[in-house]
Design a protein around this motif. Structure first.
Motif, PDB file in Angstrom:
ATOM      1  N   VAL A 126      77.766   9.810   0.707  1.00 43.83           N
ATOM      2  CA  VAL A 126      78.554  10.377  -0.317  1.00 43.83           C
ATOM      3  C   VAL A 126      78.397  11.725  -1.289  1.00 43.83           C
ATOM      4  CG1 VAL A 126      79.320   9.061  -2.505  1.00 43.83           C
ATOM      5  CG2 VAL A 126      78.635   7.932  -0.497  1.00 43.83           C
ATOM      6  N   ALA A 127      77.381  11.804  -0.899  1.00 46.85           N
ATOM      7  CA  ALA A 127      77.616  13.273  -2.404  1.00 46.85           C
ATOM      8  C   ALA A 127      77.579  14.619  -1.027  1.00 46.85           C
ATOM      9  CB  ALA A 127      76.315  12.708  -2.576  1.00 46.85           C
ATOM     10  N   GLY A 128      77.253  14.553   0.399  1.00 48.32           N
ATOM     11  CA  GLY A 128      76.686  15.769   1.053  1.00 48.32           C
ATOM     12  C   GLY A 128      75.991  16.820   0.284  1.00 48.32           C
ATOM     13  N   LEU A 129      76.082  18.098   1.302  1.00 45.75           N
ATOM     14  CA  LEU A 129      74.830  18.748   0.294  1.00 45.75           C
ATOM     15  C   LEU A 129      75.097  18.678  -1.200  1.00 45.75           C
ATOM     16  CD1 LEU A 129      71.914  20.053   1.153  1.00 45.75           C
ATOM     17  CD2 LEU A 129      73.643  21.990   1.252  1.00 45.75           C
ATOM     18  N   VAL A 130      74.108  18.805  -2.114  1.00 45.43           N
ATOM     19  CA  VAL A 130      73.299  18.491  -3.173  1.00 45.43           C
ATOM     20  C   VAL A 130      72.478  19.964  -3.101  1.00 45.43           C
ATOM     21  CG1 VAL A 130      72.711  17.184  -5.479  1.00 45.43           C
ATOM     22  CG2 VAL A 130      74.160  16.303  -4.304  1.00 45.43           C
ATOM     23  N   GLY A 131      71.493  19.824  -2.525  1.00 39.77           N
ATOM     24  CA  GLY A 131      70.623  21.007  -3.304  1.00 39.77           C
ATOM     25  C   GLY A 131      69.565  20.873  -2.562  1.00 39.77           C
ATOM     26  N   MET A 153      63.573  11.206   2.806  1.00 39.47           N
ATOM     27  CA  MET A 153      64.110   9.979   1.880  1.00 39.47           C
ATOM     28  C   MET A 153      64.276  10.116   0.155  1.00 39.47           C
ATOM     29  SD  MET A 153      62.806   6.550   2.071  1.00 39.47           S
ATOM     30  CE  MET A 153      62.125   6.129   4.303  1.00 39.47           C
ATOM     31  N   ILE A 154      63.344  10.764  -0.044  1.00 40.94           N
ATOM     32  CA  ILE A 154      63.600  11.048  -1.232  1.00 40.94           C
ATOM     33  C   ILE A 154      64.387  12.128  -1.898  1.00 40.94           C
ATOM     34  CG2 ILE A 154      62.328  12.756  -3.094  1.00 40.94           C
ATOM     35  CD1 ILE A 154      59.715  11.995  -1.817  1.00 40.94           C
ATOM     36  N   GLY A 155      64.962  12.755  -0.463  1.00 40.56           N
ATOM     37  CA  GLY A 155      66.016  14.074  -1.078  1.00 40.56           C
ATOM     38  C   GLY A 155      67.382  13.295  -0.770  1.00 40.56           C
ATOM     39  N   ARG A 156      67.409  12.115  -0.597  1.00 42.28           N
ATOM     40  CA  ARG A 156      68.542  11.143   0.059  1.00 42.28           C
ATOM     41  C   ARG A 156      68.650   9.920  -1.205  1.00 42.28           C
ATOM     42  NH1 ARG A 156      71.017  10.889   4.596  1.00 42.28           N
ATOM     43  NH2 ARG A 156      72.091   8.798   4.033  1.00 42.28           N
ATOM     44  N   LEU A 157      67.847  10.361  -2.637  1.00 41.69           N
ATOM     45  CA  LEU A 157      67.294   9.414  -3.651  1.00 41.69           C
ATOM     46  C   LEU A 157      67.882  10.131  -4.644  1.00 41.69           C
ATOM     47  CD1 LEU A 157      64.716   6.828  -3.665  1.00 41.69           C
ATOM     48  CD2 LEU A 157      67.035   6.749  -2.509  1.00 41.69           C
ATOM     49  N   VAL A 158      67.455  11.331  -4.357  1.00 43.48           N
ATOM     50  CA  VAL A 158      67.735  12.626  -5.804  1.00 43.48           C
ATOM     51  C   VAL A 158      69.155  12.903  -5.274  1.00 43.48           C
ATOM     52  CG1 VAL A 158      67.018  14.537  -6.255  1.00 43.48           C
ATOM     53  CG2 VAL A 158      65.139  12.682  -5.898  1.00 43.48           C
ATOM     54  N   ALA A 159      69.569  13.230  -4.177  1.00 43.13           N
ATOM     55  CA  ALA A 159      70.562  13.471  -4.078  1.00 43.13           C
ATOM     56  C   ALA A 159      72.197  12.867  -4.848  1.00 43.13           C
ATOM     57  CB  ALA A 159      71.422  13.834  -2.309  1.00 43.13           C
ATOM     58  N   GLY A 160      71.894  11.342  -4.384  1.00 46.80           N
ATOM     59  CA  GLY A 160      72.732  10.551  -4.903  1.00 46.80           C
ATOM     60  C   GLY A 160      72.625  10.499  -5.969  1.00 46.80           C
ATOM     61  N   ALA A 161      71.535  10.692  -6.871  1.00 42.00           N
ATOM     62  CA  ALA A 161      71.681  10.643  -8.438  1.00 42.00           C
ATOM     63  C   ALA A 161      72.708  12.106  -9.444  1.00 42.00           C
ATOM     64  CB  ALA A 161      69.716  10.456  -8.810  1.00 42.00           C
ATOM     65  N   ILE A 162      72.134  13.062  -8.130  1.00 39.44           N
ATOM     66  CA  ILE A 162      72.259  14.264  -9.133  1.00 39.44           C
ATOM     67  C   ILE A 162      73.635  14.038  -8.834  1.00 39.44           C
ATOM     68  CG2 ILE A 162      72.027  16.730  -8.078  1.00 39.44           C
ATOM     69  CD1 ILE A 162      69.588  16.243  -8.244  1.00 39.44           C
ATOM     70  N   HIS A 163      74.307  13.468  -7.738  1.00 33.84           N
ATOM     71  CA  HIS A 163      75.603  13.501  -7.994  1.00 33.84           C
ATOM     72  C   HIS A 163      76.732  13.122  -9.198  1.00 33.84           C
ATOM     73  CE1 HIS A 163      79.726  13.450  -5.553  1.00 33.84           C
ATOM     74  NE2 HIS A 163      79.083  12.163  -6.122  1.00 33.84           N
ATOM     75  N   GLN A 164      75.911  11.967  -9.269  1.00 34.90           N
ATOM     76  CA  GLN A 164      76.100  11.134 -10.104  1.00 34.90           C
ATOM     77  C   GLN A 164      75.754  11.475 -11.383  1.00 34.90           C
ATOM     78  OE1 GLN A 164      77.908   7.835 -10.345  1.00 34.90           O
ATOM     79  NE2 GLN A 164      77.971   8.431  -7.401  1.00 34.90           N
ATOM     80  N   ALA A 165      74.999  12.421 -12.006  1.00 28.57           N
ATOM     81  CA  ALA A 165      74.968  13.556 -13.135  1.00 28.57           C
ATOM     82  C   ALA A 165      76.086  14.220 -13.188  1.00 28.57           C
ATOM     83  CB  ALA A 165      73.572  13.842 -12.755  1.00 28.57           C
ATOM     84  N   ARG A 166      75.793  15.163 -11.837  1.00 27.39           N
ATOM     85  CA  ARG A 166      76.966  16.031 -11.939  1.00 27.39           C
ATOM     86  C   ARG A 166      78.854  15.674 -11.997  1.00 27.39           C
ATOM     87  NH1 ARG A 166      76.092  20.594  -7.524  1.00 27.39           N
ATOM     88  NH2 ARG A 166      76.748  19.122  -5.911  1.00 27.39           N
ATOM     89  N   LEU A 167      79.033  14.177 -11.666  1.00 24.27           N
ATOM     90  CA  LEU A 167      80.222  13.937 -11.745  1.00 24.27           C
ATOM     91  C   LEU A 167      80.312  13.641 -13.248  1.00 24.27           C
ATOM     92  CD1 LEU A 167      80.965  11.620  -8.514  1.00 24.27           C
ATOM     93  CD2 LEU A 167      81.551  13.180  -9.209  1.00 24.27           C
ATOM     94  N   HIS A 168      79.449  12.980 -13.702  1.00 22.00           N
ATOM     95  CA  HIS A 168      79.156  12.635 -15.162  1.00 22.00           C
ATOM     96  C   HIS A 168      79.595  13.814 -16.185  1.00 22.00           C
ATOM     97  CE1 HIS A 168      77.211  11.467 -19.100  1.00 22.00           C
ATOM     98  NE2 HIS A 168      77.997  10.546 -19.043  1.00 22.00           N
ATOM     99  N   ARG A 169      78.975  15.426 -15.655  1.00 23.12           N
ATOM    100  CA  ARG A 169      78.756  16.268 -16.692  1.00 23.12           C
ATOM    101  C   ARG A 169      80.547  17.167 -16.561  1.00 23.12           C
ATOM    102  NH1 ARG A 169      75.193  20.705 -14.599  1.00 23.12           N
ATOM    103  NH2 ARG A 169      76.162  20.455 -13.018  1.00 23.12           N
ATOM    104  N   GLN A 170      81.185  17.018 -15.471  1.00 19.98           N
ATOM    105  CA  GLN A 170      82.044  16.714 -15.318  1.00 19.98           C
ATOM    106  C   GLN A 170      83.375  16.080 -16.261  1.00 19.98           C
ATOM    107  OE1 GLN A 170      82.518  16.484 -10.797  1.00 19.98           O
ATOM    108  NE2 GLN A 170      81.361  18.656 -10.465  1.00 19.98           N
ATOM    109  N   LEU A 171      82.615  14.717 -15.943  1.00 26.89           N
ATOM    110  CA  LEU A 171      84.019  14.205 -17.035  1.00 26.89           C
ATOM    111  C   LEU A 171      83.672  13.666 -18.244  1.00 26.89           C
ATOM    112  CD1 LEU A 171      85.530  11.397 -16.821  1.00 26.89           C
ATOM    113  CD2 LEU A 171      83.822  10.065 -17.252  1.00 26.89           C
TER     114      LEU A 171
END
Length: 387
Positions: A126-131, A153-171
């Protein structure tokens, strides 16, 4: 790095809990870095986050004592971290990092203190490359496939969370921008109302009062002194004409009638002709734009040309308007004395022009220096139009 299945599950649960506690990218990255380093027996963990443009990585979180979050940026492809982001593949260096062509030392991260490292991309469907997620050890460590799978696996979990955090910040950013936009619109409307009220009170209202006096005088003397009454009627007619002119000017202050008759290009040409003491070279596109954009660009050009006339000491000016790649571009350039735009006293209405540009979603750029003239450039997105 060795850990059994229960410890891995505990680590993943702790990361899930950390990612669900708040929307901030930096606090999330710092919490995750500490969890990973503690659970995997590594000495340092760095979480690098890809910027919104996808061109560089910013260190968003790190284990203590590293307090450099937000201050280290890496262009994509630079260093081991940049290589992992570009190739979206893990990288492991067991020892002798300096011999690896991908490695770039960053003094603030004290790479010379660490021997081994593992770096994995943080990405999800969903997030693509986040970091990129990096772990380091002071002692030599052979990272296994199981280690890399866990970090991935940790990277995938963190990617989704950071993606949501960035969407929240953009909103939040959009909401704040919208609030500022509404405030600017209301302020501009109030300023326009005050200006119009002042024009009516100081001009039109006073002339109408005088007009009433003259008509009353004519009415009282028409029988006894027809000549005097006729003079009062002549004066009343003159006042009527002046009042009508002021009323038209006040209406024009809201929307210049020339735009209705000639469009923006014709209106700009008419504006240039209204300044006979200044030679204005025109290069104008005939495209029509939404009404509010045309009014704003016309007012910006009007203010800019008046500045040239009053302050620039210029012999000539150029007025260019065109639309290319869905952006309208208006430029007023003169050959005058110029000024330093960064000096507070040099405004000459630049603030009001910038506000007009911002209210229609654009921006204003001023280029000037003493002795080199001035360019005022307004750029406004206008959708699928072009000259």
């Amino acid at each position: 790095m060795t850990t059994d299945l229960s410890r891995e599950n505990a680590l993943l649960l702790a990361i899930i809990q950390a990612t669900s506690e708040g929307p901030g990218v930096e606090p999330l990255a710092a919490a995750v870095a500490r969890l990973i380093a503690g659970a995997t027996a590594t000495d340092a963990c760095f979480v690098h986050v890809l910027d919104d443009a996808g061109r560089s990585l910013t260190l968003a979180g790190a284990t203590p004592p590293f307090d450099v979050a937000g201050r280290i940026q890496l262009p994509l492809g630079t260093g081991v971290t940049g290589w992992v982001a570009s190739h979206r593949r893990p990288a492991v260096i067991v020892e002798n990092k300096e011999a690896d062509p991908r490695y770039r030392p960053i003094p603030a991260l004290r790479g010379s203190e660490f021997t081994s490292m593992a770096s994995v991309p943080m990405e999800s469907d969903v997030a693509g490359l986040v970091g990129v997620l990096n772990v380091h050890t002071r002692r030599r460590r052979q990272f296994t496939e199981r280690d890399l799978r866990l970090l991935t696996m940790i990277g995938r979990l963190v990617a989704g969370a950071i993606h949501q955090a960035r969407l929240h910040r953009q909103l939040i950013g959009r909401e704040r921008a919208h609030e500022r936009f509404v405030e600017q619109v209301v302020a501009a409307q109030e300023a326009e109302r005050r200006r119009l009220a002042g024009d009516i009170h100081d001009g039109i209202s006073q002339r109408l009062v005088s007009l009433g006096y003259h008509l009353d005088a004519a009415d009282r003397t028409v029988a006894e002194d027809p000549g005097y009454a006729a003079e009062q009627i002549v004066l009343a007619r003159r006042l009527t004409d002046l009042t009508l002119d002021e009323a038209r000017a006040a209406i024009g202050g809201l929307r210049p009638p020339v735009l209705d008759d000639l469009g923006l290009a014709g209106g700009l040409a008419s504006l240039a002709r209204s300044m006979p003491e200044l030679e204005v070279v025109l290069e104008l596109c005939d495209d029509r734009l939404p009404e509010h954009i045309e009014v704003a660009l016309y007012r910006i050009a009007q203010e800019a040309l008046q500045n040239v006339q009053k302050h620039a000491g210029a012999h000539s000016a150029r007025l260019n308007f065109g639309v290319s790649q869905e952006v309208a571009r208006l430029e007023v350039r003169d050959d005058g004395v110029g000024f330093r735009p960064d000096e507070p006293a040099s405004g000459y209405g630049l603030g009001s022009m910038a506000e007009r540009a911002e209210l229609i979603g654009g921006n204003l750029e001023v280029r000037s220096r003493p002795g080199a003239g001035t360019s005022v450039i307004a750029l406004v997105p206008v959708g699928g139009r072009g000259c």
